[in-house]
Design an enzyme around this catalytic site. Structure first.
Site, PDB file in Angstrom:
ATOM      1  N   ASP A 123     -16.310 -43.077  23.289  1.00  0.00           N
ATOM      2  CA  ASP A 123     -15.357 -43.297  24.386  1.00  0.00           C
ATOM      3  C   ASP A 123     -15.668 -42.421  25.600  1.00  0.00           C
ATOM      4  O   ASP A 123     -16.433 -41.460  25.537  1.00  0.00           O
ATOM      5  CB  ASP A 123     -13.944 -42.962  23.898  1.00  0.00           C
ATOM      6  CG  ASP A 123     -13.373 -44.059  23.008  1.00  0.00           C
ATOM      7  OD1 ASP A 123     -14.127 -44.953  22.593  1.00  0.00           O
ATOM      8  OD2 ASP A 123     -12.160 -44.005  22.734  1.00  0.00           O
TER       9      ASP A 123
ATOM     10  N   HIS B  92     -16.909 -39.371  21.059  1.00  0.00           N
ATOM     11  CA  HIS B  92     -16.915 -39.383  22.524  1.00  0.00           C
ATOM     12  C   HIS B  92     -18.317 -39.092  23.046  1.00  0.00           C
ATOM     13  O   HIS B  92     -19.062 -38.334  22.439  1.00  0.00           O
ATOM     14  CB  HIS B  92     -15.923 -38.364  23.073  1.00  0.00           C
ATOM     15  CG  HIS B  92     -14.487 -38.740  22.813  1.00  0.00           C
ATOM     16  ND1 HIS B  92     -13.908 -38.563  21.576  1.00  0.00           N
ATOM     17  CD2 HIS B  92     -13.552 -39.322  23.603  1.00  0.00           C
ATOM     18  CE1 HIS B  92     -12.656 -39.022  21.621  1.00  0.00           C
ATOM     19  NE2 HIS B  92     -12.415 -39.482  22.844  1.00  0.00           N
TER      20      HIS B  92
HETATM   21 ZN   LIG Z   1     -10.544 -42.021  26.108  1.00  0.00          ZN
END
Ligand SMILES: [Zn+2]
Length: 265
Positions: free
Chosen positions: A77, A222
Site C-alpha cells: 500500500d 507497505h
Molecule cells: Zn494506506
C-alpha cells in the site's frame, strides 16, 4: 442501581444515534435523484454495520482472502514512494514475484514514472484513494470523487482503470460498498497484517507474516509511507518471506489471479 445505569446508558445512546442520524440526513439531502438511497443511508447509519457484518453481507464485493489453495497474494500500500517502492520492486524482480500495489493518487501525480515502473514490471495496480482519508467518515460522493480522481490519473499513466480498491485503514461504510458493487469494483482488504508501518525490524515483519499466513491469504505490507516512516524491515524481510513460503509449497499471485477477476473495469 444497575438497571438505572442501563436505562441512562440506553437513553444516552439513543440521543447520540438521533444526533448522528440528523447530521447524516442534513448532509445527504442534496441530490433529488438519490433521495431513495439517502433515505436508506439514514437507516443504515443509525446503526452502522461492522466490517465483519459488511463482509458477510457483501461477500462477492468485499474480499479479505481468496480460495483456499496454495496461493498467496502480496500487496503493498501507499505507493509510489521513491524512498521505498524501488527497493521493493528490486526484491520482487530478483525473486520473480508479481504482486499488487495500491496507489495513492496524489503520490502518483508526484512520481508518475514510478507508477509506470510498477506496471511495466508486471505488477497489478489497485486504487487506494487520492488523499488517503478515513472513508467511513465520508459521504458516498466524497468516496466516489476520491476513487474517480485516482482512477483517471492511473488510466492516463498506465492505460487501465483498476477494478480493485483498497480503502485506507481497511475502513468503508455500507453506502460506499453499495456504490462500489453497483459500479463493478471489488474492495480488497487482507487477512494477514505485517504491521510493517510501525517501522518494525525485519524479524518482526517476518514473524507477523509467517505466523498467520495460509492458503489464499492476502498479505498487507507497505512500499510507501509518511515523512517519518521507515520500511527497511519490510524490504529486508521480503527475500526470506518469499523463500520460506515457496519452501512451504506456496505460489505468489496477484489479486486478480487469486480472486479470478479481471484487473481492470
Ligand atoms: Zn494506506
Amino acid at each position: 442501581m444497575y438497571k438505572l445505569i442501563h436505562a441512562m446508558l440506553a437513553l444516552l445512546i439513543c440521543a447520540a444515534l438521533a444526533t448522528g442520524t440528523a447530521a447524516v440526513s442534513a448532509q445527504s439531502s442534496q441530490p433529488p435523484a438519490e433521495s431513495a438511497s439517502s433515505q436508506q443511508s439514514v437507516n443504515a447509519d443509525a446503526k452502522p454495520m461492522t466490517l465483519g457484518e459488511l463482509r458477510r453481507k457483501y461477500s462477492e464485493t468485499f474480499k479479505f482472502s481468496g480460495p483456499e489453495v496454495k496461493q498467496i497474494a502480496l500487496t503493498f500500500d501507499d505507493v509510489p514512494d521513491p524512498r521505498f517502492t524501488p527497493k521493493v520492486l528490486d526484491v520482487l524482480k530478483q525473486h520473480g514475484v508479481k504482486a499488487t500495489f495500491f496507489v495513492v493518487g496524489h503520490r502518483a501525480k508526484k512520481h508518475p514514472e514510478l507508477l509506470q515502473r510498477i506496471h511495466r514490471e508486471g505488477h497489478v495496480i489497485g486504487n487506494h484513494s487520492y488523499f488517503h482519508p478515513l472513508f467511513k467518515k465520508k459521504s458516498v460522493d466524497e468516496f466516489k470523487n476520491e476513487i474517480k480522481r485516482t482512477e483517471k490519473l492511473i488510466e492516463k499513466l498506465i492505460g487501465y482503470k483498476p477494478r480493485f480498491i483498497r480503502p485506507p485503514y481497511g475502513e468503508i461504510n455500507e453506502e460506499q460498498l453499495k456504490w462500489a458493487k453497483k459500479n463493478g469494483y471489488k474492495i480488497v482488504n487482507w487477512n494477514v497484517d505485517s504491521l510493517d508501518w510501525k517501522a518494525l525490524d525485519k524479524n518482526k515483519v517476518k514473524h507477523n507474516v509467517l505466523s498467520t499466513v495460509g492458503p489464499g491469504s492476502i498479505v498487507l505490507q507497505h512500499a510507501g509511507g509518511g515523512s517519518g516512516s521507515d520500511l527497511t524491515g519490510t524490504i529486508e524481510a521480503l527475500p526470506d518471506i518469499i523463500r520460506i513460503l515457496r519452501n512451504r509449497g506456496y505460489r505468489f499471485v496477484t489479486i486478480p489471479e487469486l480472486l479470478h477477476e479481471p484487473k481492470s473495469l
